[in-house]
Scaffold this active site. Structure first.
Site, PDB file in Angstrom:
ATOM      1  N   GLY A  96       1.930   3.129   2.234  1.00  0.00           N
ATOM      2  CA  GLY A  96       2.971   3.162   3.268  1.00  0.00           C
ATOM      3  C   GLY A  96       4.248   2.507   2.775  1.00  0.00           C
ATOM      4  O   GLY A  96       5.361   3.021   2.980  1.00  0.00           O
ATOM      5  N   HIS A  97       4.105   1.366   2.105  1.00  0.00           N
ATOM      6  CA  HIS A  97       5.286   0.682   1.544  1.00  0.00           C
ATOM      7  C   HIS A  97       5.878   1.481   0.386  1.00  0.00           C
ATOM      8  O   HIS A  97       7.103   1.568   0.248  1.00  0.00           O
ATOM      9  CB  HIS A  97       4.894  -0.699   0.999  1.00  0.00           C
ATOM     10  CG  HIS A  97       4.307  -1.624   2.011  1.00  0.00           C
ATOM     11  ND1 HIS A  97       2.988  -2.017   1.980  1.00  0.00           N
ATOM     12  CD2 HIS A  97       4.858  -2.256   3.067  1.00  0.00           C
ATOM     13  CE1 HIS A  97       2.749  -2.846   2.971  1.00  0.00           C
ATOM     14  NE2 HIS A  97       3.867  -3.010   3.652  1.00  0.00           N
ATOM     15  N   HIS A 112       0.858  -1.188   0.000  1.00  0.00           N
ATOM     16  CA  HIS A 112       0.000   0.000   0.000  1.00  0.00           C
ATOM     17  C   HIS A 112       0.897   1.242   0.000  1.00  0.00           C
ATOM     18  O   HIS A 112       2.134   1.121  -0.072  1.00  0.00           O
ATOM     19  CB  HIS A 112      -0.939  -0.027   1.212  1.00  0.00           C
ATOM     20  CG  HIS A 112      -0.237  -0.292   2.509  1.00  0.00           C
ATOM     21  ND1 HIS A 112       0.678   0.571   3.061  1.00  0.00           N
ATOM     22  CD2 HIS A 112      -0.277  -1.360   3.356  1.00  0.00           C
ATOM     23  CE1 HIS A 112       1.145   0.090   4.186  1.00  0.00           C
ATOM     24  NE2 HIS A 112       0.591  -1.107   4.399  1.00  0.00           N
ATOM     25  N   LYS A 150       5.200   3.082  11.657  1.00  0.00           N
ATOM     26  CA  LYS A 150       3.995   2.401  12.159  1.00  0.00           C
ATOM     27  C   LYS A 150       4.405   1.256  13.090  1.00  0.00           C
ATOM     28  O   LYS A 150       3.711   0.959  14.063  1.00  0.00           O
ATOM     29  CB  LYS A 150       3.146   1.855  11.019  1.00  0.00           C
ATOM     30  CG  LYS A 150       1.864   1.212  11.545  1.00  0.00           C
ATOM     31  CD  LYS A 150       1.018   0.652  10.435  1.00  0.00           C
ATOM     32  CE  LYS A 150       1.569  -0.602   9.853  1.00  0.00           C
ATOM     33  NZ  LYS A 150       1.322  -1.806  10.670  1.00  0.00           N
ATOM     34  N   MET A 210      -2.346   2.885   7.416  1.00  0.00           N
ATOM     35  CA  MET A 210      -2.370   1.855   6.374  1.00  0.00           C
ATOM     36  C   MET A 210      -1.651   0.618   6.896  1.00  0.00           C
ATOM     37  O   MET A 210      -0.626   0.708   7.566  1.00  0.00           O
ATOM     38  CB  MET A 210      -1.700   2.371   5.112  1.00  0.00           C
ATOM     39  CG  MET A 210      -2.527   3.426   4.449  1.00  0.00           C
ATOM     40  SD  MET A 210      -1.914   3.766   2.795  1.00  0.00           S
ATOM     41  CE  MET A 210      -3.061   5.045   2.334  1.00  0.00           C
TER      42      MET A 210
HETATM   43  N1  LIG Z   1       1.126   2.905   7.069  1.00  0.00           N
HETATM   44  C1  LIG Z   1       2.441   2.785   6.982  1.00  0.00           C
HETATM   45  N2  LIG Z   1       3.232   3.866   6.904  1.00  0.00           N
HETATM   46  C2  LIG Z   1       4.575   3.750   6.846  1.00  0.00           C
HETATM   47  N3  LIG Z   1       5.238   2.568   6.818  1.00  0.00           N
HETATM   48  C3  LIG Z   1       4.496   1.465   6.884  1.00  0.00           C
HETATM   49  C4  LIG Z   1       3.086   1.500   6.958  1.00  0.00           C
HETATM   50  N4  LIG Z   1       2.618   0.230   7.005  1.00  0.00           N
HETATM   51  C5  LIG Z   1       3.693  -0.559   6.963  1.00  0.00           C
HETATM   52  N5  LIG Z   1       4.823   0.164   6.889  1.00  0.00           N
HETATM   53  C6  LIG Z   1       6.190  -0.350   6.884  1.00  0.00           C
HETATM   54  O1  LIG Z   1       6.375  -1.202   5.787  1.00  0.00           O
HETATM   55  C7  LIG Z   1       7.308  -2.209   6.136  1.00  0.00           C
HETATM   56  C8  LIG Z   1       6.726  -3.537   5.801  1.00  0.00           C
HETATM   57  O2  LIG Z   1       5.604  -3.754   6.633  1.00  0.00           O
HETATM   58  P1  LIG Z   1       4.568  -4.912   6.398  1.00  0.00           P
HETATM   59  O3  LIG Z   1       4.815  -5.560   5.109  1.00  0.00           O
HETATM   60  O4  LIG Z   1       4.432  -5.739   7.617  1.00  0.00           O
HETATM   61  O5  LIG Z   1       3.240  -4.091   6.188  1.00  0.00           O
HETATM   62  P2  LIG Z   1       2.133  -3.666   7.149  1.00  0.00           P
HETATM   63  O6  LIG Z   1       1.205  -2.852   6.373  1.00  0.00           O
HETATM   64  O7  LIG Z   1       2.780  -3.156   8.396  1.00  0.00           O
HETATM   65  O8  LIG Z   1       1.371  -4.951   7.416  1.00  0.00           O
HETATM   66  P3  LIG Z   1       0.861  -5.532   8.738  1.00  0.00           P
HETATM   67  O9  LIG Z   1       0.961  -4.487   9.821  1.00  0.00           O
HETATM   68  O10 LIG Z   1      -0.511  -5.913   8.458  1.00  0.00           O
HETATM   69  O11 LIG Z   1       1.867  -6.632   8.901  1.00  0.00           O
HETATM   70  C9  LIG Z   1       7.602  -2.061   7.617  1.00  0.00           C
HETATM   71  O12 LIG Z   1       8.804  -1.347   7.777  1.00  0.00           O
HETATM   72  C10 LIG Z   1       6.424  -1.243   8.076  1.00  0.00           C
HETATM   73  O13 LIG Z   1       6.683  -0.472   9.233  1.00  0.00           O
HETATM   74  N1  BAL Z   2       4.402  -5.140  10.285  1.00  0.00           N
HETATM   75  C1  BAL Z   2       4.997  -5.990  11.298  1.00  0.00           C
HETATM   76  C2  BAL Z   2       5.039  -7.383  10.903  1.00  0.00           C
HETATM   77  C3  BAL Z   2       4.094  -8.246  11.615  1.00  0.00           C
HETATM   78  O1  BAL Z   2       3.031  -7.806  12.056  1.00  0.00           O
HETATM   79  O2  BAL Z   2       4.396  -9.427  11.768  1.00  0.00           O
END
Ligand SMILES: Nc1ncnc2c1ncn2[C@@H]1O[C@H](COP(=O)(O)OP(=O)(O)OP(=O)(O)O)[C@@H](O)[C@H]1O
Ligand code: BAL
Ligand SMILES: CC(C)(CO)[C@@H](O)C(=O)[O-]
Length: 282
Positions: A36-37, A34, A149, A184
């Site tokens: 954020g990534h 998304h 996050k 996100m």
């Molecule tokens: N909303 C966001 N804003 C900025 N960075 C983000 C955001 N969501 C995730 N990230 C960062 O993206 C990287 C990969 O995270 P990840 O693939 O676990 O996604 P996520 O959206 O955090 O998923 P989940 O929390 O459901 O695991 C991590 O460094 C995480 O902190």
């Molecule tokens: N975004 C952190 C990875 C996890 O929830 O496992």
């Protein structure tokens, strides 16, 4: 964008890029990408010549089998988002490729992991540290990009880099939110309509709590009120609200002006566990 699926392939690709004098940025993810990534990829692109994104739903960091099984996996859509954002290589290994033998490595992050996600997800940071160490060893990036996050994860990864003397810089990027404030998260895809409708309350509660902290209300009172507000919403089951020193992550008894504070929470919404945080600058 080069697609790499083997550890040897990632090593060879990054070694060649380093030899060519390129600066390498690494963006580790678990996919279901998304904005954020994509922000992490764009930040890496602005500072590095090569941007290597990784997508790996890392089994060793999951303490809940259903959470692992149901984690969203959309590889084609992910690849389509990465290339236009400036990603030059995508590493998508299998579990067998990352873990040819069952993982047994043990990390101890002391007090940093005895709170919040570390306390509530036993073994979580051990799994994160294992996979992140492997990615750092394989790619040897100049910089690695993480999202705020996952505030505690950034702290743990910084400790990992210091303890193991990884020769790289950690870059922490701000949390990207939906228009209604919800942070996100890949897991947001799993929210049903009623859960999605109440999900913005997480950020609202954190924002209101941050104002109280700034005003000098005692953290214990702020925490109790935030938990009570969340608990009033039947579709939300709060797991924790913590008000902590932003660096040490240890709970604060008092707000000390000049020291940054992080307010973190985890909550369950219709079977989906979400986390979020806001920071009050010192
Ligand atoms: N909303 C966001 N804003 C900025 N960075 C983000 C955001 N969501 C995730 N990230 C960062 O993206 C990287 C990969 O995270 P990840 O693939 O676990 O996604 P996520 O959206 O955090 O998923 P989940 O929390 O459901 O695991 C991590 O460094 C995480 O902190
Ligand atoms: N975004 C952190 C990875 C996890 O929830 O496992
Ligand atoms: C850093 C990470 C990719 C390690 O699996 C994961 O914890 C995440 O997505 O935040």
């Amino acid at each position: 964008m080069q697609i790499l699926t083997t550890a040897a392939g990632l090593q060879a690709y990054t070694e060649q890029a380093r030899q060519a004098g390129k600066r390498l940025g690494l963006v580790p993810t678990m996919g279901a990408l998304h904005a954020g990534h994509i922000q992490l990829v764009q930040a890496a692109r602005a500072e590095c010549n090569e941007v290597i994104a990784t997508i790996f739903v890392n089994p060793t960091q999951f303490n809940n089998a259903d959470d692992f099984r149901l984690y969203p996996r959309v590889p084609e859509a992910d690849a389509a988002l990465l290339e236009p954002a400036g990603c030059t290589a995508l590493f998508v290994p299998s579990v067998e490729e990352m873990y040819p033998l069952p993982a047994v490595l043990r990390f101890d992050f002391g007090a940093l992991e005895q709170v919040m996600e570390g306390a509530h997800r036993p073994g979580h940071f051990n799994g994160v540290a294992t996979v992140v160490s492997k990615l750092f060893h394989l790619a040897r990036p100049h910089r690695a990009y993480f999202g705020q996050k996952d505030w505690q994860q950034v702290a743990v990864v910084r400790q990992l880099v210091a303890d193991l003397s990884f020769d790289l810089e950690i870059v922490a990027c701000p949390t990207i939110r939906e228009a209604d404030g919800l942070a996100m998260s890949s897991r947001n895809r799993r929210l049903d309509a009623p859960a999605r409708a109440v999900a913005p309350l997480l950020y609202q509660v954190l924002s209101a709590a941050a104002v109280q902290v700034r005003q000098g209300v005692r953290p214990a009172q702020v925490q109790a009120e935030a938990l009570a507000t969340l608990a009033q919403e039947p579709a939300i089951t709060p797991e924790y609200v913590e008000i902590a020193d932003a660096q040490t992550l240890q709970p604060l008894a008092e707000y000390v002006p000049g020291r940054a504070v992080v307010l973190c929470l985890a909550a369950h919404l219709g079977g989906v566990r979400l986390i979020d945080n806001v920071v009050v600058d010192g």
